[in-house]
Design a protein around this motif. Sequence first.
Motif, PDB file in Angstrom:
ATOM      1  N   VAL A  12       1.348   7.218  -6.547  1.00 22.53           N
ATOM      2  CA  VAL A  12       0.525   8.167  -6.777  1.00 22.53           C
ATOM      3  C   VAL A  12       0.952   9.540  -6.779  1.00 22.53           C
ATOM      4  CG1 VAL A  12      -1.799   9.117  -6.171  1.00 22.53           C
ATOM      5  CG2 VAL A  12      -1.436   6.492  -6.498  1.00 22.53           C
ATOM      6  N   PHE A  25       0.110   5.654 -11.649  1.00 21.29           N
ATOM      7  CA  PHE A  25      -0.850   4.722 -11.111  1.00 21.29           C
ATOM      8  C   PHE A  25      -0.916   3.583 -12.287  1.00 21.29           C
ATOM      9  CE2 PHE A  25      -5.608   3.639 -10.442  1.00 21.29           C
ATOM     10  CZ  PHE A  25      -5.447   3.734  -8.985  1.00 21.29           C
ATOM     11  N   ALA A  49       0.935  -1.345   0.092  1.00 24.73           N
ATOM     12  CA  ALA A  49       0.203   0.069   0.014  1.00 24.73           C
ATOM     13  C   ALA A  49       0.806   1.228  -0.228  1.00 24.73           C
ATOM     14  CB  ALA A  49      -0.814   0.047   1.277  1.00 24.73           C
ATOM     15  N   VAL A  60      -2.284  -4.798  -4.378  1.00 22.08           N
ATOM     16  CA  VAL A  60      -3.077  -4.623  -3.206  1.00 22.08           C
ATOM     17  C   VAL A  60      -4.308  -4.844  -3.281  1.00 22.08           C
ATOM     18  CG1 VAL A  60      -4.016  -2.492  -1.886  1.00 22.08           C
ATOM     19  CG2 VAL A  60      -1.684  -2.380  -2.844  1.00 22.08           C
ATOM     20  N   LEU A  61      -5.064  -4.838  -4.402  1.00 21.67           N
ATOM     21  CA  LEU A  61      -6.203  -5.424  -4.429  1.00 21.67           C
ATOM     22  C   LEU A  61      -6.344  -6.998  -4.345  1.00 21.67           C
ATOM     23  CD1 LEU A  61      -8.008  -3.255  -7.664  1.00 21.67           C
ATOM     24  CD2 LEU A  61      -8.354  -3.342  -5.155  1.00 21.67           C
ATOM     25  N   ASP A  99       0.821  -1.878  -9.437  1.00 24.09           N
ATOM     26  CA  ASP A  99       0.837  -2.017  -7.903  1.00 24.09           C
ATOM     27  C   ASP A  99      -0.404  -2.012  -7.349  1.00 24.09           C
ATOM     28  OD1 ASP A  99       3.459  -2.377  -8.173  1.00 24.09           O
ATOM     29  OD2 ASP A  99       4.051  -0.168  -7.484  1.00 24.09           O
ATOM     30  N   VAL A 100      -1.583  -1.465  -7.987  1.00 26.92           N
ATOM     31  CA  VAL A 100      -2.788  -1.187  -7.597  1.00 26.92           C
ATOM     32  C   VAL A 100      -3.544  -2.920  -7.423  1.00 26.92           C
ATOM     33  CG1 VAL A 100      -5.237  -0.320  -7.791  1.00 26.92           C
ATOM     34  CG2 VAL A 100      -3.154   1.032  -8.119  1.00 26.92           C
ATOM     35  N   VAL A 146       2.109   2.056  -3.431  1.00 27.89           N
ATOM     36  CA  VAL A 146       1.168   2.487  -4.444  1.00 27.89           C
ATOM     37  C   VAL A 146       1.032   4.075  -4.157  1.00 27.89           C
ATOM     38  CG1 VAL A 146      -1.404   2.574  -4.753  1.00 27.89           C
ATOM     39  CG2 VAL A 146      -0.133   0.408  -4.779  1.00 27.89           C
ATOM     40  N   LEU A 161      -4.266  -2.176 -15.990  1.00 23.61           N
ATOM     41  CA  LEU A 161      -5.163  -1.973 -15.001  1.00 23.61           C
ATOM     42  C   LEU A 161      -6.593  -2.157 -15.231  1.00 23.61           C
ATOM     43  CD1 LEU A 161      -5.411  -1.456 -12.001  1.00 23.61           C
ATOM     44  CD2 LEU A 161      -5.175   0.691 -12.303  1.00 23.61           C
TER      45      LEU A 161
END
Length: 761
Positions: free
Chosen positions: A51, A56, A44, A63-64, A59-60, A47, A230
């Motif tokens: 950002v 962006f 997190a 985390v998801l 890496d999101v 990320v 993404l």
Amino acid sequence: MLRALVWLTVCALVAGGLARLFGAPEIADSIWAAGTLVALLPAAWWVLAAVRRGQFGVDVIAVLSLLGTLAVGEHLAGALIAVMLSTGQALENAAERRATKDLRSLLERAPKEARRLAGDGIETVPLEDVVVGDVLVVGPGEMVPVDARITSDWAVLDESALTGETIHVELQAGQEVRSGTINAGGAIEIRATATAGSSTYAGIVRLAREAAATSAPVVRLADRMAQWFLPLTLLVAGSAWLWSGSAERAVAVLVVATPCPLLLAAPVAIVSGLSRISRLGVIVRGGGALENLGRATTMVLDKTGTVTSGRPRGTDIVAAAGWSQAEVLRLAASADQYSPHVLAKAIVAEAIKRGVRLSLPADATEEPGKGISATVDGKRVSVGNLALPEDPPPWAAATLSRATLDAAVVAWVDVDGQLVGAILLADPLRPDAPRTMRRLRAAGITRLVMLTGDRPAPAEQIGAVLGIDEIRAQQTPAEKVSRVRAEREMAVTVMVGDGVNDAPALAAATVGVAMGAHGSTASSEAADIVLTTDRLDRLADAMLVARRSRRIALQSAITGMVLSILAMGFAAAGLLPAAAGAILQEAIDLTVILNALRALRTGRDENPDLSTDTQGLIRRFSAEHDLMRDDLSLIRDSAHLLATGDRVAALTSLRRADAFIQNTLLPHEHAEDRSLYPALARPLGGAEATATMSRMHAEIDRLSHRLHSHLESAEASGAIGVAQSEDLLACLYGLHEMLSLHFATEEESYFALLPGVVSDG
């Protein structure tokens, strides 16, 4: 921190596995969940940091996927993803450390202090306190801290930090040494000729820092790929959830789409390429320049100092009746000792090379554009661009004609008002230039343009040898810039130059390349790439490395994305559980990063590896070429004397030429056939690679034998006969041309393969 994260996640995965093995599934799930949380926190943070930098990306997804495994109870998958993230980051950091090793070592080796002579002692001072004129002491194994001149009798130096070549060089008192060179002998004293900030190594360090800090277009391409990857991942995961009604499938999609180190494969490949190029004696300002070099199709070249040596040398000496070549050269070089002109230096160097003893001139005066006049041994000697009489003697007219055909410059020699001789000088083509042009064509350059301020005749002659597509002579700096900009409008363009006047054109090109070993500081500062060694073939090496690095970067990124998308499809269809997907994704990431590190290795198109014995043979025969090159003029001089009808002088010259051929030249050629050519067969791919040279040896043998037979016939009769003159003349001219071509071909095809050996022929 990364090492601790790896240990924690691995321990959590193993401990949970042991708990499950011993029948405690609840404890196992708790341990795996803890491992997931341990990885979730730094993920997190990564990320959020991205950002803040305006990025962006994928890496999101990581985390998801970690949150998803916790939400649906896929604790084993979460633990596997945690291990994947931590090991992936650690692997990427290790890969980048390895890739930047050469660049970092360049920065770390920069000296911080110097030892300066002060009175009767030595003081250690900060490097920035050294000024021009200071006498410094450099101990064994220490780096020369600033550009300087040797004041000790001699020095043994290792220039590998600057050139990438491990051969030690020996310099004598008065010779220049560049900062960054390592003292490979005993302690020496040097006199600073520049401050630390303006010295060679400081400039290289500045370029290396820029190289390490710059991002390449191909890396930005990877970022753009992440921008669509993404939403694609979220779309597939959401569709799988809606279609199946199973959140587990959505989590499985997120798991296999977690390529955190995947898109880092592109920058790893680019930085690996920068590292690989730095070992070749080439400094690249950054990944952007490397990527542009890798996709260039047009190359614009300066002539003097770029494809030629930039150091004129005497090609011939012509003497009037009653004067010898040696005396003409001695008087001219003696007078020229006080001149700073580049042609005067070339005449003096030619005399020293031939072992001519020079006299000290007196009353020297120099007129710009004309030349120098001085008194030498009681004679008034003038050398340079002198006015010829309205009706010049036949030998002078013939000299002018030869100079035009050979694209040479004539330095006339006048003694006490009488024209007594001339010295022809030319800026020789770099021996590695023709081979470099062929390799550039093979690397993807489709258009070669030469821009030079020189006259059309020498430019066209050089262009014909190199296969240049377009030649523009007598160009001003402004015209060079205009031409480079026009080429850049049509294609990705590389400009190569070395002089101050080239700096604007280098800045105008897509990629500017400076010959930095002997070029100007201005051109190096304006360039994106600097060749720190005085070898043009390093440019072809750099282009091949750049193309290979860019290809590997794109290959790694695209392959990883495609594999991830395929795995997402299987996960969406319920054929790939989250835990198995995590293992599969780890394998994909590991594979593409290892593939990116291939950019550190030598490519197939680069120069072949040579054994130590083969390198020794090349050095031996290259040195013999340098020793024999001046003696080749004996053959041509004999022909000239015979052509003018002076058979007595021609016979004397022919004896010297034959002695050189029989005692020096032919043993050299036979030794090459016996030892050098067989040694080159393996690295060059077979004996056929040297077959043409062996055939030329046979023709040289035939002409040499014919010449020797003519000499024996002339000796028997006491003079060169009229009947044999025509065939003897053809034999002499033919042998001279054959040897000149043979020497040039060997030097560009074989000798240029060896790091550090490019003969100055």
